[in-house]
Every structure is written in C-alpha cells, then in structure tokens.
Design a protein around this motif. Structure first.
Motif, PDB file in Angstrom:
ATOM      1  N   PRO A 130       0.853  -1.172   0.365  1.00  0.00           N
ATOM      2  CA  PRO A 130      -0.514   0.134   0.056  1.00  0.00           C
ATOM      3  C   PRO A 130       1.596   1.441   0.231  1.00  0.00           C
ATOM      4  CG  PRO A 130      -0.192  -1.098   2.133  1.00  0.00           C
ATOM      5  CD  PRO A 130       1.053  -1.923   1.190  1.00  0.00           C
ATOM      6  N   PRO A 131       0.222   2.628  -0.053  1.00  0.00           N
ATOM      7  CA  PRO A 131       1.085   3.535   0.069  1.00  0.00           C
ATOM      8  C   PRO A 131       2.048   3.474   1.027  1.00  0.00           C
ATOM      9  CG  PRO A 131      -0.806   4.508  -1.083  1.00  0.00           C
ATOM     10  CD  PRO A 131      -1.061   2.658  -0.348  1.00  0.00           C
ATOM     11  N   GLY A 132       3.266   4.059   0.856  1.00  0.00           N
ATOM     12  CA  GLY A 132       3.771   3.892   2.418  1.00  0.00           C
ATOM     13  C   GLY A 132       4.918   5.175   2.441  1.00  0.00           C
ATOM     14  N   PRO A 166      -1.805   3.118   9.138  1.00  0.00           N
ATOM     15  CA  PRO A 166      -1.973   2.064  10.321  1.00  0.00           C
ATOM     16  C   PRO A 166      -3.432   1.229   9.920  1.00  0.00           C
ATOM     17  CG  PRO A 166      -1.884   3.898  11.056  1.00  0.00           C
ATOM     18  CD  PRO A 166      -2.934   4.352   9.754  1.00  0.00           C
ATOM     19  N   GLY A 167      -2.682  -0.139   9.652  1.00  0.00           N
ATOM     20  CA  GLY A 167      -3.461  -1.500   9.830  1.00  0.00           C
ATOM     21  C   GLY A 167      -3.776  -1.832   7.881  1.00  0.00           C
ATOM     22  N   TRP A 168      -3.108  -1.208   6.889  1.00  0.00           N
ATOM     23  CA  TRP A 168      -3.524  -1.557   5.615  1.00  0.00           C
ATOM     24  C   TRP A 168      -1.662  -1.925   5.717  1.00  0.00           C
ATOM     25  CZ3 TRP A 168      -4.728   2.435   1.335  1.00  0.00           C
ATOM     26  CH2 TRP A 168      -4.624   1.644  -0.017  1.00  0.00           C
ATOM     27  N   THR A 169      -1.429  -2.886   6.044  1.00  0.00           N
ATOM     28  CA  THR A 169       0.037  -3.848   5.438  1.00  0.00           C
ATOM     29  C   THR A 169      -0.162  -4.161   4.557  1.00  0.00           C
ATOM     30  OG1 THR A 169      -0.879  -5.215   6.467  1.00  0.00           O
ATOM     31  CG2 THR A 169      -0.077  -2.945   8.065  1.00  0.00           C
ATOM     32  N   GLU A 170       1.305  -5.061   4.471  1.00  0.00           N
ATOM     33  CA  GLU A 170       1.673  -5.518   2.772  1.00  0.00           C
ATOM     34  C   GLU A 170       0.150  -6.829   3.039  1.00  0.00           C
ATOM     35  OE1 GLU A 170       5.859  -5.345   2.242  1.00  0.00           O
ATOM     36  OE2 GLU A 170       5.717  -5.506   3.713  1.00  0.00           O
ATOM     37  N   ASP A 171      -0.063  -7.959   4.208  1.00  0.00           N
ATOM     38  CA  ASP A 171      -1.020  -8.591   4.469  1.00  0.00           C
ATOM     39  C   ASP A 171      -2.073  -8.004   3.534  1.00  0.00           C
ATOM     40  OD1 ASP A 171       1.414 -10.211   5.133  1.00  0.00           O
ATOM     41  OD2 ASP A 171       1.335  -9.739   7.486  1.00  0.00           O
ATOM     42  N   THR A 172      -2.714  -7.244   4.123  1.00  0.00           N
ATOM     43  CA  THR A 172      -3.803  -6.485   3.746  1.00  0.00           C
ATOM     44  C   THR A 172      -4.464  -6.053   2.469  1.00  0.00           C
ATOM     45  OG1 THR A 172      -3.851  -4.739   4.705  1.00  0.00           O
ATOM     46  CG2 THR A 172      -4.473  -6.399   6.427  1.00  0.00           C
ATOM     47  N   HIS A 173      -2.955  -5.618   2.339  1.00  0.00           N
ATOM     48  CA  HIS A 173      -3.268  -5.357   0.787  1.00  0.00           C
ATOM     49  C   HIS A 173      -3.742  -6.056  -0.329  1.00  0.00           C
ATOM     50  CE1 HIS A 173      -2.013  -2.725  -2.570  1.00  0.00           C
ATOM     51  NE2 HIS A 173      -1.599  -3.474  -2.948  1.00  0.00           N
ATOM     52  N   ALA A 174      -3.212  -7.815   0.163  1.00  0.00           N
ATOM     53  CA  ALA A 174      -3.143  -8.891  -0.356  1.00  0.00           C
ATOM     54  C   ALA A 174      -4.345  -8.435  -1.083  1.00  0.00           C
ATOM     55  CB  ALA A 174      -2.194  -9.713   0.309  1.00  0.00           C
ATOM     56  N   PHE A 175      -5.107  -8.790  -0.074  1.00  0.00           N
ATOM     57  CA  PHE A 175      -6.581  -9.409  -0.035  1.00  0.00           C
ATOM     58  C   PHE A 175      -7.452  -8.033  -0.840  1.00  0.00           C
ATOM     59  CE2 PHE A 175      -5.092 -11.127   3.800  1.00  0.00           C
ATOM     60  CZ  PHE A 175      -6.164 -12.472   3.473  1.00  0.00           C
TER      61      PHE A 175
END
Length: 346
Positions: free
Chosen positions: A97-99, A113-122
């Motif tokens: 995600p953007p960062g 916060p919370g928009w991590t690489e793991d959640t970005h996959a979904f």
C-alpha cells in the motif's frame, strides 16, 4: 534510483540508440563488402572439398554480440534501467500500500495504520474479482478468481505470484505495443508479411535458451533478460493474430466505407480494428499465456517469480516444493485464461 531518473535515462538511451543505429548501419556496409567477397571465394572451394573451413556462423555471431555490447552500451543500460523501474512499479502496486519507500520496499512503512502488506494482498484479490465480474457478469468466474487467489495466499506464494504477474504484464505491454502496429502494417502489405513469416517462425521455434545467451550478454542477470527472452518468444502471437484479424475484415464493410468516402485512417479505426477486435483480444490472451509459460525459463537468468521455487525444487529434488509451485503456476494460468476468455469473444 527513482522512477523519474529511470525515465530520464530511458529518453537519453533512446536518443543514443538512434545515433548508434546510424553508426552501425555505416559499419555494416563496410563489413558486408569484404564478407561477400570472402563468401564468393570460399563457397566453390567448400563445395569441391578443397578446404575444411566451415562457414563462421558462431564466430560472426559472437563478434556481432561484442560489437552491439560495446557500441550500444548507453542504450542498453538506459533501457535496462527503464524496464526495471517499470517492473518495480508494477510489483509495488501488487505488493504494498502507499507508504515510505513504497517503490523499493526497503524500510517500508505504510502511511495508513492497518493497511499493511498482508491486508493489501486481500485488496488486490478484491480488485481482480471486481475486474472479473465487470468483464464477465458471472458469479462463477468471480468465485474462481477469489478461490484461486486465496489458495495462493494459503500456500504462501502471493509474493512470487505478484513478481510473475509483474513480469507477465510488462511483457504483455511491450508485445502488444509492438505486435499490434506491426500486425496492422503487414496486413496491408502482403509481400512484407510473406518476408516476415519465416522470421516469426524462427522466433517461436528457436529454443528459448538461445535467447538467454545474448540477453545475459547485453543486460546481465535479473528481470530484464528474462523479459527480453519472453518478448522474443511471445511477440509473434500478437503479430499473427492482428494480421489475421485485419486481413479478414469483410469486403462488404470496406466497400461501404469507401462508398461513404472514408479515409484510410477512418477505415482503420472505425472498420478494420473493430472487426479485428476478437482476434486482437485472442492475441492478448495468447501473449499472457505464453509469457506465463516462460516464468521458469526466466528464473534461470535471475528473474524473480514462481519459476524460482520450481528451479530450487529441481536442484534439490524436492517433490513437495516442485508440486506446490507447479500447481500455483497452473492456478494462475487458469485464472488469467478465464479472466480474458470472454473478452476475446466479444
């Protein structure tokens, strides 16, 4: 190196490439005359058995590669930087995600916060599912995309899948941007296509490992030589299918366009291209499928992606890893094929 520096290097490399091509043509003209004289004197002796000297195909090819490597080094370096930047950009879109340090991924910190690489996959899975529904309007195809990606995530191969998709999409952009215009040109010039057909056959029948040799010589190890080998192998597909679609335009449509006074440009964009769209989309489908079939070959020259675990499993005779990674490649191929199949029919 930032993406803007890579674009600047690419523009400079393009200009250097044009200047080098003019110089290379001049040098080739001076090389061709003595080469022809040598061939004329060598051929009768070879046919009569007066000499054991063979035609120096390999030596000439090596000299040609060395000439290109030394003379076109600025162009090759700039092209490599631009290509790597484009692949890294696609990979960053799929993985992060953007960062902070978003493009390189080193020291990456997300802005939200919370928009991590793991959640970005979904999120990527949801976007692919939405694209499938928009293209097909079928729940079955959408569920197939969702289940396929969830299976990939469950097996822990999402990063490798994203790397392979970035390589496939890059090859697709290059092949379609080159293949469609060439296909249109040769469709309007049958003699040119007759001359080009043996070259297209050679590009698809020559072993792909042969492509890797000059690719490594020119670009070293990494994603770029894998991309170059993939493009050479895949490029004939969009050229052939575009040529087929344009040349198969019904004469009634062309005659109607002429009767209404359409120009060549109007006939191309309003008659020929809409008529050839199914074949062009089939060419896009074949481009993606053939590019995906090259992921293992590309891994042999240092390209990341699903080919890497396959090669490691082959080297270590790891049956479990080989079956897992091979099955993931099959799942990705099925998803991409189903995603584009209906689009090819429309």
């Amino acid at each position: 190196m930032s993406i803007f520096q890579s674009i600047g290097n690419g523009i400079v490399a393009f200009l250097n490439g044009i200047l080098w091509c003019l110089t290379a043509l001049w040098d080739f003209a001076f090389w061709l005359v003595p080469a022809l004289i040598w061939f004329v004197t060598w051929l009768p002796q070879r046919l009569l058995g007066l000499t054991d000297e063979k035609l120096p195909v390999g030596v000439t090819a090596r000299a040609g590669f060395d000439y290109v490597k030394d003379g076109a080094a600025p162009f090759l370096d700039g092209f490599s930087d631009l290509t790597e930047a484009f692949i890294e950009f696609l990979l960053a879109l799929l993985l992060r995600p953007p960062g902070v340090n978003w493009l390189g991924g080193r020291g990456f910190e997300p802005y939200i916060p919370g928009w991590t690489e793991d959640t970005h996959a979904f999120l990527i899975v949801a976007l692919f599912a939405l694209l499938a529904y928009v293209l097909h309007r079928k729940i079955t195809v959408t569920l197939l995309i969702i289940v396929g990606f969830l299976f990939i995530i469950d097996q822990g191969y999402f990063e490798e899948t994203a790397e392979s998709l970035s390589l496939v999409l890059s090859a697709c952009v290059v092949c379609m941007s080159i293949g469609v215009p060439i296909g249109i040109a040769v469709a309007h010039r049958p003699r040119l296509y007759a001359w080009m057909r043996p070259v297209l056959d050679l590009m698809q029948t020559l072993p792909t490992f042969v492509y890797l040799i000059p690719a490594i010589v020119f670009f070293g190890i990494g994603m770029v030589p894998g991309l170059i080998a993939t493009v050479i192998f895949v490029l004939p597909a969009p050229i052939r299918l575009t040529q087929l679609g344009i040349s198969s335009t019904p004469n009634e449509l062309l005659e109607a366009a002429d009767a209404f006074g359409a120009t060549k440009r109007q006939k191309l964009f309003k008659v020929e291209l809409p008529s050839a769209l199914p074949q062009i989309m089939a060419g896009l489908n074949q481009t993606i499928m053939l590019s995906l079939s090259m992921v293992v070959i590309a891994a042999l020259v240092g390209a990341d992606g699903l080919g890497v675990p396959v090669v490691r499993a082959l080297n270590t005779v790891d049956t479990a890893k080989g079956f897992e990674s091979g099955l993931i490649i099959v799942v990705v191929a099925i998803m991409l094929d189903r995603l584009l199949r209906i689009g090819a029919k429309r």
